[in-house]
Design a protein around this motif. Structure first.
Motif, PDB file in Angstrom:
ATOM      1  N   VAL A 154       0.884  -1.205  -0.039  1.00 21.58           N
ATOM      2  CA  VAL A 154       0.113  -0.086   0.052  1.00 21.58           C
ATOM      3  C   VAL A 154       0.994   1.291   0.113  1.00 21.58           C
ATOM      4  CG1 VAL A 154      -1.861   1.145   1.062  1.00 21.58           C
ATOM      5  CG2 VAL A 154      -1.753  -1.187   1.136  1.00 21.58           C
ATOM      6  N   PRO A 155       0.924   2.226  -1.040  1.00 21.63           N
ATOM      7  CA  PRO A 155       1.651   3.302  -1.012  1.00 21.63           C
ATOM      8  C   PRO A 155       0.938   4.286  -0.286  1.00 21.63           C
ATOM      9  CG  PRO A 155       0.454   3.108  -3.027  1.00 21.63           C
ATOM     10  CD  PRO A 155       0.297   1.874  -2.246  1.00 21.63           C
ATOM     11  N   PRO A 156       1.516   5.471   0.175  1.00 22.09           N
ATOM     12  CA  PRO A 156       0.821   6.374   0.875  1.00 22.09           C
ATOM     13  C   PRO A 156      -0.639   6.790   0.456  1.00 22.09           C
ATOM     14  CG  PRO A 156       3.072   7.075   0.643  1.00 22.09           C
ATOM     15  CD  PRO A 156       2.743   5.978  -0.358  1.00 22.09           C
ATOM     16  N   ILE A 157      -1.524   6.484   1.331  1.00 22.62           N
ATOM     17  CA  ILE A 157      -2.888   6.712   0.983  1.00 22.62           C
ATOM     18  C   ILE A 157      -3.386   7.498   2.110  1.00 22.62           C
ATOM     19  CG2 ILE A 157      -3.125   4.543  -0.543  1.00 22.62           C
ATOM     20  CD1 ILE A 157      -4.837   3.404   1.979  1.00 22.62           C
ATOM     21  N   LYS A 158      -4.719   8.121   2.171  1.00 19.32           N
ATOM     22  CA  LYS A 158      -5.495   8.690   3.016  1.00 19.32           C
ATOM     23  C   LYS A 158      -6.402   7.762   3.816  1.00 19.32           C
ATOM     24  CE  LYS A 158      -6.269  13.128   2.563  1.00 19.32           C
ATOM     25  NZ  LYS A 158      -7.268  14.300   2.469  1.00 19.32           N
ATOM     26  N   LEU A 159      -6.147   7.394   4.871  1.00 26.52           N
ATOM     27  CA  LEU A 159      -6.799   6.233   5.356  1.00 26.52           C
ATOM     28  C   LEU A 159      -7.973   6.730   6.124  1.00 26.52           C
ATOM     29  CD1 LEU A 159      -6.905   3.061   5.817  1.00 26.52           C
ATOM     30  CD2 LEU A 159      -5.797   3.493   7.825  1.00 26.52           C
ATOM     31  N   TRP A 160      -7.884   7.956   6.645  1.00 27.29           N
ATOM     32  CA  TRP A 160      -9.139   8.787   7.507  1.00 27.29           C
ATOM     33  C   TRP A 160      -8.960   9.928   6.679  1.00 27.29           C
ATOM     34  CZ3 TRP A 160     -10.535   8.156  13.253  1.00 27.29           C
ATOM     35  CH2 TRP A 160     -10.449   6.768  13.778  1.00 27.29           C
ATOM     36  N   ASP A 161     -10.255  10.619   6.228  1.00 29.36           N
ATOM     37  CA  ASP A 161     -10.651  11.901   5.675  1.00 29.36           C
ATOM     38  C   ASP A 161     -11.305  12.692   6.514  1.00 29.36           C
ATOM     39  OD1 ASP A 161     -10.752  13.992   4.090  1.00 29.36           O
ATOM     40  OD2 ASP A 161     -11.441  12.785   2.149  1.00 29.36           O
TER      41      ASP A 161
END
Length: 631
Positions: A154-161
């Motif tokens: 998993v590359p950097p993602i926004k897990l909580w927005d």
């Protein structure tokens, strides 16, 4: 977001610096405590294989209680001006982590800290989770030849927005895990703990204001830089020093010497400082490191100018402090980075692997580099550095439990640390801060086996004037058929001794010892079948010894016999001490001891500065030492 640093004219209150430094350390510990109390997987909750860190908005690590990952990959993909309060970022992709993540089971959570609408800091946590998919339970296949076999990337993602979890991403991750409930609970614990830490840091900014706090941040880093340049780098004579050590196998090819080499250059100029030409600097040149392995022992160390690797290796420098007490006071934060320059070889080596080279056993490289740095400094300072240690290996069992459900027990077992110029090594230490073996009461109640012994591996510490620390000996009796797995190094090569000290005993696993099916197990194995009733005996590495074993006082040998750390045979063979009697009442034959020690001294020839143990010859073509082992 303002991009200016604190003005040079800002007056820094030294009392405020102490308050803020203490607060940051407290928040970091509070985050780790919250994760430990609310996570679910044994690796996180019980073994404590995780850590937290606090960074400023410039991505500089402010705390030094524990090493952690990097913020750089998050900011690279999500610029500061796009971040919002309540955002939580996630990544575990080794090749997209700028060198901060070593293998896919290390999952990283990053939370930005806001004050007056701008990002002022980051709170981050990452740890080793039980399973993120891949070819084998635990996501560490020993025979992997590609990172695609090792689990979900998993590359950097926004897990909580802005406070709202990304349920789709969470479902994808848990769907790929063999332990979905534990993974979901662990991620929730880490996100919540980092959000709590971010709230604490925001409160700190509200209490004192941004400018004084950022001035204090800079002062904290400056203090580290100045302390190391004055107290540590000054102990290393200017010059160039070379040493190397080796991983012994990669899970795919036959065992051989996988070289990791450091050329250390110390200069009195070129580093930070107000002197003409600057202050002292260290250059770590890894040229000569072996080509990347087919198997999973590679580490992506050459990203972000080696930022992660600098902070990973720097704690070794603390051994040059004037006293052990002073050493314990020294933290490693971003202030160490300006003092070190990294030079990496071309792409395609153990430290510069090319995607998609596998990396799950990268501890074979980064742990070995701790020892290579210690060894190369030892050559510069007449041995006033610890002998070698190997304090991480992953062992475990898996199968069906009493209810027919799948189970997985993974454990990170420590080993003995190296002897030092002033003291013996410590027994059964763990290099990850506050990590530990799994409690017997927990494992026996949850998994279908019994722990029949957990103690010290007698005679495992390398002999020396100061003995190496002892490793574990653990006996696990299986109650149901299952499988044993191991990701371990130092089963052929041993932890080296220095300045006359001898190497420690290597790692060893025996199935059914003394039984009809007794057999040795390879250190890299994914699915060794173990029948119900059979015992798995695990002996972890002992640390290397420091100084001539024949110089160890006889009363210390007698004490070690009473404590059960060495055997009567070991006392004679390793220390030239003749003893009889029992463990509780050993009797030293002083005359026979003096005669035996005199004979040993007369018969031995010139010895190298480093002792690698007998296993080295089996991989070197018969040589008992390397050219770099001699001063």
């Amino acid at each position: 977001m303002s991009s200016t640093t604190t003005p040079a004219t800002t007056v820094v209150d030294p009392i405020l610096v102490e308050i803020i430094e203490g607060t940051l350390a407290s928040v970091e510990q509070e985050v780790e405590t919250a994760i430990g109390r609310t996570s679910r997987s044994p690796m996180i909750r019980d073994a404590h294989d995780f850590r937290a860190g606090i960074y400023d908005w410039q991505m500089r690590k402010l705390t030094g209680r524990s090493y952690s990952a990097l913020v750089q990959p998050v900011v690279r993909d999500f610029p500061l001006e796009t971040m919002r309060p309540g955002d939580v970022f996630f990544h575990n992709d080794v090749y997209e982590s700028e060198g901060g993540i070593g293998h896919l089971p290390d999952l990283c959570v990053t939370v930005p800290v806001f004050f007056e609408g701008e990002v002022v800091a980051f709170v981050q946590a990452f740890g080793h989770h039980d399973d993120i998919g891949g070819a084998t339970p635990g996501s560490m296949p020993s025979t992997a030849t590609s990172v695609f076999e090792e689990g979900l990337m998993v590359p950097p993602i926004k897990l909580w927005d802005q406070g709202v979890p990304n349920r789709a991403a969470l479902r994808i991750m848990t769907r790929n895990s063999r332990m979905p409930d534990s993974l979901a609970a662990d991620l929730d614990a880490e996100c919540s703990a980092c959000l709590m830490g971010a709230k604490r840091i925001t409160e700190l900014f509200g209490r004192y204001g941004r400018e004084p706090i950022e001035a204090a941040f800079q002062a904290i880093l400056d203090k580290t830089t100045e302390t190391y340049r004055r107290e540590i780098l000054s102990k290393i004579p200017d010059g160039e020093y070379v040493w190397e050590d080796y991983a012994e196998h990669d899970g795919v090819d036959e065992p051989r010497l996988h070289t990791q080499r450091i050329t250390l250059t110390k200069t009195s100029t070129g580093g930070p400082g107000t002197e003409p030409g600057g202050g002292p600097k260290l250059i770590f040149d890894f040229t000569g490191t072996a080509p990347q392995a087919k198997g999973p022992i590679n580490h992506c160390g050459d990203y972000a100018d080696g930022n992660f690797l600098k902070k990973w290796l720097a704690p070794i420098l603390r051994n040059l402090a004037d006293t052990p007490e002073r050493m314990a006071e020294l933290d490693v934060n971003e202030g160490i980075v300006p003092l070190i320059e990294m030079k990496f070889p071309e792409k395609g080596t153990l430290l510069t692997p090319i995607f998609p080279a596998p990396t799950n056993a990268r501890t074979f490289v980064i742990l070995r580099l701790l020892g290579v740095l210690s060894g190369v400094i030892a050559k510069a300072v007449d041995g006033r550095m610890p002998a070698d240690q190997e304090t991480i290996r992953y062992t475990g069992v898996y199968g069906k439990d009493r209810d027919g459900q799948d189970y997985l027990m993974r454990e990170v077992l420590g080993g003995g640390s190296g002897g030092r110029y002033y003291a013996d090594g410590e027994d059964t230490i763990h290099v990850v801060p506050e990590s530990r073996n799994l409690p017997t009461e927990f494992t026996e109640s949850r998994f279908p086996f019994l722990v029949e012994r957990l103690g010290l591996a007698v005679d495992s510490g390398g002999a020396g004037r100061y003995r190496g620390g002892l490793g574990y000996e653990k006996h696990i009796r299986m109650l149901k058929d299952g499988h044993f797995m191991s990701i371990a190094d130092r089963s052929i090569l041993a932890c080296w001794g220095v300045k006359g000290g001898k190497a420690g005993r290597p790692f060893q696993v025996t199935i059914d010892p003394g039984g009809p099916h007794e057999r040795e197990v390879e250190a890299l194995v994914d699915a060794e079948e173990v029948k119900a009733g059979e015992v798995i005996r695990i002996r972890t590495t002992g640390g290397g010894g420091w100084g001539d074993p024949l110089d160890r006082p006889v009363d210390e040998i007698e004490r070690d016999l009473r404590w059960g750390k060495i055997s009567f045979d070991g006392a004679r063979a390793d220390y030239g001490v003749v003893a009889s009697g029992t463990k509780d009442e050993p009797a030293i034959d002083t005359a026979a001891t003096e005669e035996l020690r005199a004979t040993i001294r007369a018969e031995r020839g010139e010895e190298p500065f480093f002792d690698r143990g007998p296993g080295y010859a089996s991989l070197s073509g018969g040589a008992t030492s390397a050219d770099v082992d001699w001063l």
